[in-house]
Every structure is written in C-alpha cells, then in structure tokens.
Write a protein that holds these residues in place. Structure first.
Motif, PDB file in Angstrom:
ATOM      1  N   ALA A  20       0.841  -1.193   0.000  1.00  0.00           N
ATOM      2  CA  ALA A  20       0.000   0.000   0.000  1.00  0.00           C
ATOM      3  C   ALA A  20       0.871   1.236   0.000  1.00  0.00           C
ATOM      4  O   ALA A  20       1.975   1.243   0.537  1.00  0.00           O
ATOM      5  CB  ALA A  20      -0.893  -0.004   1.238  1.00  0.00           C
ATOM      6  N   PHE A  21       0.386   2.285  -0.645  1.00  0.00           N
ATOM      7  CA  PHE A  21       1.045   3.571  -0.535  1.00  0.00           C
ATOM      8  C   PHE A  21       0.924   4.058   0.905  1.00  0.00           C
ATOM      9  O   PHE A  21       0.039   3.622   1.643  1.00  0.00           O
ATOM     10  CB  PHE A  21       0.400   4.572  -1.492  1.00  0.00           C
ATOM     11  N   PRO A  22       1.788   4.995   1.327  1.00  0.00           N
ATOM     12  CA  PRO A  22       1.629   5.556   2.674  1.00  0.00           C
ATOM     13  C   PRO A  22       0.239   6.163   2.822  1.00  0.00           C
ATOM     14  O   PRO A  22      -0.262   6.830   1.916  1.00  0.00           O
ATOM     15  CB  PRO A  22       2.721   6.633   2.726  1.00  0.00           C
ATOM     16  N   GLN A  23      -0.401   5.894   3.954  1.00  0.00           N
ATOM     17  CA  GLN A  23      -1.745   6.387   4.202  1.00  0.00           C
ATOM     18  C   GLN A  23      -1.737   7.335   5.390  1.00  0.00           C
ATOM     19  O   GLN A  23      -0.913   7.210   6.295  1.00  0.00           O
ATOM     20  CB  GLN A  23      -2.686   5.207   4.489  1.00  0.00           C
ATOM     21  N   ALA A  24      -2.673   8.283   5.385  1.00  0.00           N
ATOM     22  CA  ALA A  24      -2.786   9.214   6.506  1.00  0.00           C
ATOM     23  C   ALA A  24      -3.500   8.534   7.668  1.00  0.00           C
ATOM     24  O   ALA A  24      -4.393   7.710   7.472  1.00  0.00           O
ATOM     25  CB  ALA A  24      -3.551  10.454   6.069  1.00  0.00           C
ATOM     26  N   SER A  25      -3.093   8.887   8.868  1.00  0.00           N
ATOM     27  CA  SER A  25      -3.735   8.366  10.076  1.00  0.00           C
ATOM     28  C   SER A  25      -4.719   9.397  10.610  1.00  0.00           C
ATOM     29  O   SER A  25      -4.496  10.603  10.482  1.00  0.00           O
ATOM     30  CB  SER A  25      -2.685   8.041  11.141  1.00  0.00           C
ATOM     31  N   PRO A  26      -5.808   8.952  11.224  1.00  0.00           N
ATOM     32  CA  PRO A  26      -6.774   9.918  11.757  1.00  0.00           C
ATOM     33  C   PRO A  26      -6.218  10.657  12.969  1.00  0.00           C
ATOM     34  O   PRO A  26      -5.178  10.293  13.524  1.00  0.00           O
ATOM     35  CB  PRO A  26      -7.963   9.040  12.150  1.00  0.00           C
ATOM     36  N   GLY A  27      -6.941  11.698  13.378  1.00  0.00           N
ATOM     37  CA  GLY A  27      -6.533  12.528  14.497  1.00  0.00           C
ATOM     38  C   GLY A  27      -6.701  11.857  15.842  1.00  0.00           C
ATOM     39  O   GLY A  27      -7.038  10.677  15.931  1.00  0.00           O
ATOM     40  N   PRO A  28      -6.528  12.621  16.934  1.00  0.00           N
ATOM     41  CA  PRO A  28      -6.407  12.021  18.262  1.00  0.00           C
ATOM     42  C   PRO A  28      -7.671  12.008  19.109  1.00  0.00           C
ATOM     43  O   PRO A  28      -7.658  11.423  20.191  1.00  0.00           O
ATOM     44  CB  PRO A  28      -5.373  12.936  18.923  1.00  0.00           C
ATOM     45  N   TYR A  29      -8.777  12.635  18.666  1.00  0.00           N
ATOM     46  CA  TYR A  29      -9.925  12.766  19.560  1.00  0.00           C
ATOM     47  C   TYR A  29     -10.627  11.429  19.722  1.00  0.00           C
ATOM     48  O   TYR A  29     -11.213  10.892  18.781  1.00  0.00           O
ATOM     49  CB  TYR A  29     -10.889  13.824  19.032  1.00  0.00           C
ATOM     50  N   GLU A  30     -10.608  10.903  20.951  1.00  0.00           N
ATOM     51  CA  GLU A  30     -11.058   9.539  21.226  1.00  0.00           C
ATOM     52  C   GLU A  30     -12.566   9.422  21.440  1.00  0.00           C
ATOM     53  O   GLU A  30     -13.169   8.415  21.081  1.00  0.00           O
ATOM     54  CB  GLU A  30     -10.355   9.013  22.490  1.00  0.00           C
ATOM     55  N   ILE A  31     -13.184  10.432  22.059  1.00  0.00           N
ATOM     56  CA  ILE A  31     -14.579  10.318  22.483  1.00  0.00           C
ATOM     57  C   ILE A  31     -15.323  11.614  22.208  1.00  0.00           C
ATOM     58  O   ILE A  31     -14.712  12.689  22.127  1.00  0.00           O
ATOM     59  CB  ILE A  31     -14.689  10.005  23.993  1.00  0.00           C
ATOM     60  N   LEU A  32     -16.640  11.526  22.070  1.00  0.00           N
ATOM     61  CA  LEU A  32     -17.466  12.716  22.174  1.00  0.00           C
ATOM     62  C   LEU A  32     -17.432  13.129  23.642  1.00  0.00           C
ATOM     63  O   LEU A  32     -17.752  12.313  24.520  1.00  0.00           O
ATOM     64  CB  LEU A  32     -18.897  12.425  21.721  1.00  0.00           C
ATOM     65  N   PRO A  33     -17.058  14.376  23.932  1.00  0.00           N
ATOM     66  CA  PRO A  33     -16.700  14.739  25.310  1.00  0.00           C
ATOM     67  C   PRO A  33     -17.889  15.081  26.198  1.00  0.00           C
ATOM     68  O   PRO A  33     -17.925  16.121  26.855  1.00  0.00           O
ATOM     69  CB  PRO A  33     -15.795  15.951  25.100  1.00  0.00           C
ATOM     70  N   VAL A  34     -18.892  14.208  26.239  1.00  0.00           N
ATOM     71  CA  VAL A  34     -20.081  14.451  27.046  1.00  0.00           C
ATOM     72  C   VAL A  34     -20.486  13.163  27.750  1.00  0.00           C
ATOM     73  O   VAL A  34     -20.333  12.070  27.202  1.00  0.00           O
ATOM     74  CB  VAL A  34     -21.259  14.951  26.182  1.00  0.00           C
ATOM     75  N   GLU A  35     -21.000  13.309  28.959  1.00  0.00           N
ATOM     76  CA  GLU A  35     -21.520  12.131  29.651  1.00  0.00           C
ATOM     77  C   GLU A  35     -22.840  11.686  29.038  1.00  0.00           C
ATOM     78  O   GLU A  35     -23.152  10.503  28.969  1.00  0.00           O
ATOM     79  CB  GLU A  35     -21.705  12.426  31.141  1.00  0.00           C
ATOM     80  N   GLU A  36     -23.632  12.676  28.586  1.00  0.00           N
ATOM     81  CA  GLU A  36     -24.894  12.406  27.907  1.00  0.00           C
ATOM     82  C   GLU A  36     -25.222  13.602  27.033  1.00  0.00           C
ATOM     83  O   GLU A  36     -24.862  14.734  27.361  1.00  0.00           O
ATOM     84  CB  GLU A  36     -26.023  12.169  28.911  1.00  0.00           C
ATOM     85  N   ALA A  37     -25.895  13.357  25.915  1.00  0.00           N
ATOM     86  CA  ALA A  37     -26.329  14.451  25.054  1.00  0.00           C
ATOM     87  C   ALA A  37     -27.546  13.996  24.273  1.00  0.00           C
ATOM     88  O   ALA A  37     -27.806  12.793  24.135  1.00  0.00           O
ATOM     89  CB  ALA A  37     -25.214  14.889  24.110  1.00  0.00           C
ATOM     90  N   PHE A  38     -28.293  14.970  23.732  1.00  0.00           N
ATOM     91  CA  PHE A  38     -29.534  14.669  23.032  1.00  0.00           C
ATOM     92  C   PHE A  38     -29.397  15.012  21.548  1.00  0.00           C
ATOM     93  O   PHE A  38     -28.619  14.377  20.848  1.00  0.00           O
ATOM     94  CB  PHE A  38     -30.693  15.406  23.711  1.00  0.00           C
ATOM     95  N   ILE A  39     -30.103  16.017  21.045  1.00  0.00           N
ATOM     96  CA  ILE A  39     -30.024  16.308  19.617  1.00  0.00           C
ATOM     97  C   ILE A  39     -28.693  16.979  19.276  1.00  0.00           C
ATOM     98  O   ILE A  39     -28.080  17.647  20.101  1.00  0.00           O
ATOM     99  CB  ILE A  39     -31.189  17.196  19.145  1.00  0.00           C
ATOM    100  N   THR A  40     -28.259  16.780  18.030  1.00  0.00           N
ATOM    101  CA  THR A  40     -27.128  17.525  17.489  1.00  0.00           C
ATOM    102  C   THR A  40     -27.674  18.832  16.954  1.00  0.00           C
ATOM    103  O   THR A  40     -28.390  18.862  15.955  1.00  0.00           O
ATOM    104  CB  THR A  40     -26.435  16.733  16.372  1.00  0.00           C
TER     105      THR A  40
END
Length: 706
Positions: A20-40
C-alpha cells in the motif's frame, strides 16, 4: 547470473506493487466529550459567507439539518445543565474562564470555557491541535497548566455566553492557525463513528442497502429528484438522518457530494473499513473538486479500467473488502463495486469505533417499547430534546396506574426551546403503533390572553421532536394533541411546525381526567384513536418512518407558570404487520397469473387462537393477549383490525392490526398486585372478509398473574 538478476528484479517489482502507498492516520480525539447528550444542534459552518455548508455535503442558503448558523465554528449538542464535560483526548489546560454566573449571556460569547492543548496526537497532516469546550457552569474543576487524560471531567454544561439553550460547543483548532477547522472533513476524530463513553450519543453511521435497489435522492422527500441508485449490500457512510432518510456520501458525482437514502431500504451496521480523502491544501472551497481525484478501478490493479472517481475531499466511503492496499467501495448507479488505492492524502481508519464501545450494549430502541414510569426521579426512558423529564407522584392515578407519572415540560429549560419531549425508536421504524395515557387538564383561564399549552403523542418523527415549534428543528410528525385552553383534541400532522387537522372538527373535552391516545401507522394509513375509539383512518404518505414519543409545547410566552407541563403514563409502542398491498392492474394483453389460493381475500375470518401471557412493572401486572386470525381457507390474515374487551382484574377496550403472520398482541392496563386478566374478542374487521364468530376456535381466554 543475468537470469537470476531478472528474476530478482521481477520479484522486487511484484512486491512493491502489492504494498500500500503511505496512508494518513486519523486525528487524536477519542470520544465525544459528554456524559450524555440529546439532539445535534449544529455542525461547523464551513463557509462564513451568505451560503452555508457543513461536513454532510450540504450547500445552500438555509439549513436543513442539523441547525447551525452562518459562521458557526464548532459542533453543538443539547444536554442538561450540570452534565459532566470530558476531555476528548490527552492534553494540557492552557486557558480557563470560570467567573461567569450560571445562565449569564452578557460577558463573552464562549461563556465559561476550558481550552486544551492536545498532547495525545496530531492531525492527519501532522498539525498540532487545540480544543475549546464552551458554555460551562462556573465550577470548572481544572486549572491552567493541569494535565488531563481522555475521559477526565473538565467542566459541567450550562447556558453561559452566546447561547440560546443549554448545550456544549466543541471547537477543535489548529494550534498555529488563526481560524478553526472542521474536525470531520479533516479527520481529527480518531474513529469515523464517534460515541461518548457510555454510547448514548453517536455521530456517524454505516448503512447497508437491504433491498435490490433504492434511489439516492437530492433531498429527503419521495418527490425529490433522483441523483443515482444504490444497490443491495452496498455500504455507505451517513453523517446523520432526518425525516426517514439517511444522508450519505457518494463518489463519482461532480455535482453532488452526498444524497439521501430511504431508511426503510437500509440497515445500520458496524462493519467495513472507512476511507476519507483529505481536502486539498489552501483555502477551503466547499464546491471545489479535488485537484487530483482518486480513480476507482475495476479491480485492485492500477492497470485496470477506471470506472469512477472520488472527486471531493472530506467525504467518507465504506469498503467491504481490502486487498493488497486497495479498498473496495460501492459505485452508485450500478450494482457494482470499484477499488481505490489510498495515498498520504487519504485517511484509512483502523477502527470503526472506540473499542471500549460494544454495539450490542447500545441503548435498545427495538420493539416492544413499554414504560410505566414506576420510579420517582429523572426519567431515563428514551431521550429528550433539551432536558430530561422527571417522574413524580400524581393524583388521580392513571387507569391501572401506581400514582407515578412522567411530567414533560419546558419549565426546566433556560433558553429559547419552549418545547420538550420524550422520544424513542429508530429512523426506520415504519409500521407500528404508539399509545399513552394522557392527563387532559382543561385550563381556559389558567394562562394569560392568547396563551395555551399543546401536548400529546407523535409517531414517525423527523428526530427533532418539535411539534409546532421551529427552534432547533421544525416539527415534522403525525400527532394527536390536546389544546388545554380550547379543550380540544386534534388528530393530524405537523409539517415544518404547521399543523394540518385531519378531523372535520376537533373533539371537545372540557373535564379534567385521564384519556388514552393512540396512533397506528401502517403503510400510508394513519389511524388515530381516543379511548380506543377510532377517530379517523387517514391515507397520507408525508412521513415514511421515524421514532415516536410524548410531546409538549408551551405558548405561555409572557407568564411562564412554574406548573406548566403535561402528564403521561403507560407508554407502549410496538410493531404492526405490513399492510395488505393494493393489487396492481394487469396491463392489457398480459396473461393474468393464477392466484395462490391462500393469498386470495374473500370469504370469512375467525379467531384461530388466543395465547395469553402477562407482564409486570414493579408491583403492577398486566395481561397480554396474542390473537391469531385466519380465513376460511386456513390462511393467516394480515391487516385485520381486532377489537376486544378486558375484564376481571381490569376493564377496557383494546384493538390492533394483525401482522403478516395473522397475529396481533394486545395489552391490558395495569393492576397493582395483579389478578385474573380475561380478554374476549368482540369484532374482527378485514377488507374483503366477513367476521364469523361461530367459526372461532377460541373467543375468550384468561391468565392469572402473578
């Protein structure tokens, strides 16, 4: 020696071609930073001009969904005040603001906030990243210079700053840039499907087409123009869903980044490998194609025929096969797939989602959905729009109830959202019913002049549960509602918050008390019931599918009484059988096929069997009668309306529609400590048939619980 060298050279070239050609790796954000959320509520506006665009591929002058505003630089989720806000990655706190009082909007636009310098990774292009989390309560628990780890609490949600409702504003930034950047288009999130730690909030979906073919449309309506066609087993990445459609990225189209696929024609899956072309360097132009589009090849070989292209950066595509560095993705418009070879400008996500999330443990929104609200406190059933509802004791009790109900109100909301809901279900839920007991509280003089409250139940909702409101999503659903000032029940639909009443005149109820609302959605038949009496069977195809729930809308725009709200109990939603299809006329000159005898309507129907069972919620028990309807040829009868009476421990009328197997399950009201529940069929209605009770194998049955 020459032959050996040639052999080694061929072997070397063959090895290189398989890498494979060199591929880009995704960024570092692991989680949506909320304990709970409703609508976007909003995604980043990619164009700070008169036009608007977001990562879903949308481009226009007014938002379709989610609801953002021009120049918006982040992602917004609605949530309760006080909800813990989490670090999305490892980092160091480099700035905080903590001195703005709760719900204050006058001091700065971000309100209380935490600004983090990300230390756990860089962007796919090697850029250093920061992230700011805004509109917090003043009790921020971290300080400047403090190191934080992924998932650590760094603040608590509120409504401070330039905010019109309780929400969290998440804004990733390039550290050395003067403006933000879209974390979705540039791949700053580590996974294409992002969850918060407990899996109650999700951004991004992979869907698989489950029928032979389905149109990909330009908008979320049956009448919208068809862009292309998707075929069975093809995988697509969806940024979000609304009004019964998934919005998906499509390749090989210079005019459209994305389109809409009907949700009932697809299913959400957690499989495949997601690839994503990074937009070209320089100033971002939303409708500009890539300088060097990615070829889609007929086979995993650079020398094979080109059958399409990935023409835009930022979109995501789902591969079902990987071979020697090539990824197989769908080619819409044909029942085929093509192969893409990523390079350093294309992200290949190693995982679909965080490995701490088990899709099997995600919130269960499958039928049957039953809730009797038997515990006092915060209501965790379904989800809200802005703030969680609460259960409380209430007098009088609902029929068969335990004196505990859920109160749905906007009184807990400190913003412009004058409505609230409890919503549950899935985007592809189509043929089902929703039912709830509703306390109708006639208040002709309780509120000020021209003030009133609207509440009731809804079905096939677009996901924003707004009913007659337009803030953060205009109401789109079928609903049966009560106006507490006029004392009127209406049955109809909301289209962009405007109500169409299907009844020739509303039903007047001016005495306080409990009543049962029910809606059945089956194909294009929408049936409305009040206290088990059919109000109207309306043929309408505005809304194809969607979740259901309890809704409340406040129009007390000047007095804001603290006691405002609506009270519900004994919620149930369950699937109905598919509707009996309307026969297609046979064209002239075409031989008429011989019909299958068991599928031909006509003759008589009868009750073949009643199977009794019971259920419980705390100390409260209820009966369940599963009725099986057959015709005089012995075939199962779908689409039959079965009506019957409960007696013994409880009383009341129940009705429902049989499914493809000829069966329908009807549930009684609840009885504390249980008893004997008896159900007797009183009538069966089926198109083309006559109900003959003399043929019944069984007309009544009973069960004792516990």
């Amino acid at each position: 020696m020459k032959k050996t060298c040639v052999f080694l050279l061929v072997l070397f070239l063959s090895s290189v071609s398989s890498l494979a050609f060199p591929q880009a790796s995704p960024g570092p954000y692991e989680i949506l930073p909320v304990e709970e959320a409703f609508i976007t509520e909003a995604l980043k506006d990619l164009l700070a001009t008169t036009e608007r665009a977001d990562w879903s591929g949308y481009l226009g002058t007014t938002w379709i969904s989610p609801n953002a505003y021009n120049g918006h630089e982040g992602t917004d989720f609605s949530l309760d005040t006080g909800t813990p806000i989490l670090a999305p990655a490892n980092g160091t706190v480099i700035d905080v603001v903590t001195d703005i009082p709760e719900n204050n909007h006058t001091i700065n636009s971000f309100g209380n906030y935490v600004l983090m310098q990300v230390t756990g990774g860089v962007s796919p292009q090697g850029e250093s990243l920061d992230i700011i989390l805004c509109h917090l309560l003043p009790n921020v628990p971290v300080t400047i210079g403090q190191n934080v780890t992924t998932g650590q609490v760094v603040g608590y949600a509120d409504n401070t700053g330039n905010s019109t409702s309780e929400h969290i504003h998440i804004e990733p930034r390039l550290r050395d840039a003067t403006v933000g950047t879209c974390p979705f288009y540039w791949g700053h999130w580590k996974y294409p499907i992002m969850f918060n730690p407990n899996g109650v909030k999700q951004v991004g979906h992979v869907i698989r087409v489950k029928i032979a073919s389905t149109p990909v449309r330009s908008d979320m309506y049956e009448t919208s123009s068809q862009i292309t066609t998707a075929y069975q087993n093809q995988l697509f990445f969806s940024s979000f869903w609304k009004r019964g459609y998934y919005r998906v990225f499509i390749p090989n189209d210079a005019s459209n980044r994305s389109g809409w696929i009907k949700a009932i024609d697809a299913e959400e899956v957690f499989t495949g490998t997601v690839i994503q072309a990074i937009p070209d360097p320089g100033t971002y132009v939303h409708n500009a194609t890539l300088i060097s589009p990615y070829a889609i090849k007929a086979s995993p070989d650079a020398g094979s025929a080109t059958i399409g292209q990935i023409v835009y950066g930022g979109g995501r595509f789902v591969a079902d096969q990987v071979q020697s560095g090539w990824y197989r993705i769908p080619v819409p418009g044909s029942a085929s797939w093509g192969w893409v070879q990523p390079d350093s400008r294309m992200i290949v996500y190693p995982q679909l989602y965080n490995s701490n999330i088990n899709p099997a443990n995600l919130p269960d929104n499958d039928f049957p959905l039953v809730e009797n609200f038997s515990t006092v406190g915060k209501c965790l059933f379904g989800r809200s729009k802005y703030n969680r509802s609460f259960t409380q004791t209430f007098t009088p009790s609902s029929p068969g109830g335990d004196g505990i109900v859920v109160r749905v109100t906007d009184a807990n909301t400190y913003g412009n959202g004058y409505e609230e809901c409890v919503v549950i279900g899935k985007v592809d839920h189509r043929d089902y019913f929703v039912q709830s007991d509703v306390y109708l509280d006639y208040k002709p003089s309780y509120l000020g002049k021209k003030e009133y409250q609207i509440y009731g139940i809804f079905i096939r909702d677009d996901g924003f549960s707004s009913m007659d409101r337009t803030f953060e999503g205009k109401g789109n659903c079928y609903a049966i509602i009560y106006d507490d000032v006029k004392g009127e029940v209406r049955a109809g639909k909301y289209v962009d918050a405007a109500f169409t009443d299907f009844l020739s005149s509303p039903v007047s109820i001016t005495e306080d008390g409990w009543h049962t609302f029910k809606i059945e959605a089956q194909g294009n038949h929408i049936r409305y019931y009040l206290d088990a009496n059919l109000l109207i069977d309306k043929v309408d195809d505005t809304f194809i599918s969607g979740p259901c729930g309890l809704g409340y809308s406040n129009h007390a725009d000047r007095t804001y009484p603290a006691a405002r709200g609506a009270y519900f109990d004994n919620f149930v939603a369950d699937e109905l059988g598919a509707p009996t299809p309307t026969p297609t006329p046979t064209p002239t000159g075409t031989p008429t096929p011989t019909p299958t005898p068991t599928a031909t309507p006509g003759g008589k129907v009868y009750v073949h069997d009643i199977a009794m069972s019971s259920g419980a919620s705390g100390p409260n028990y209820f009966g369940i009668a599963a009725i099986w309807i057959k015709n005089d040829s012995g075939a199962d009868v779908s689409g039959a309306k079965v009506t019957g009476e409960w007696s013994g421990a409880v009383s009341g009328t129940s009705s429902g529609i049989t499914g493809a197997d000829g069966k329908v399950a009807l549930q009684s009201s609840k009885k504390k400590n249980g008893g004997t529940f008896t159900f007797c069929v009183t009538n069966v209605e089926a198109a083309g048939y006559i109900y003959d009770s003399n043929m019944n194998v069984e007309t009544c049955d009973s069960i004792t619980a516990p």
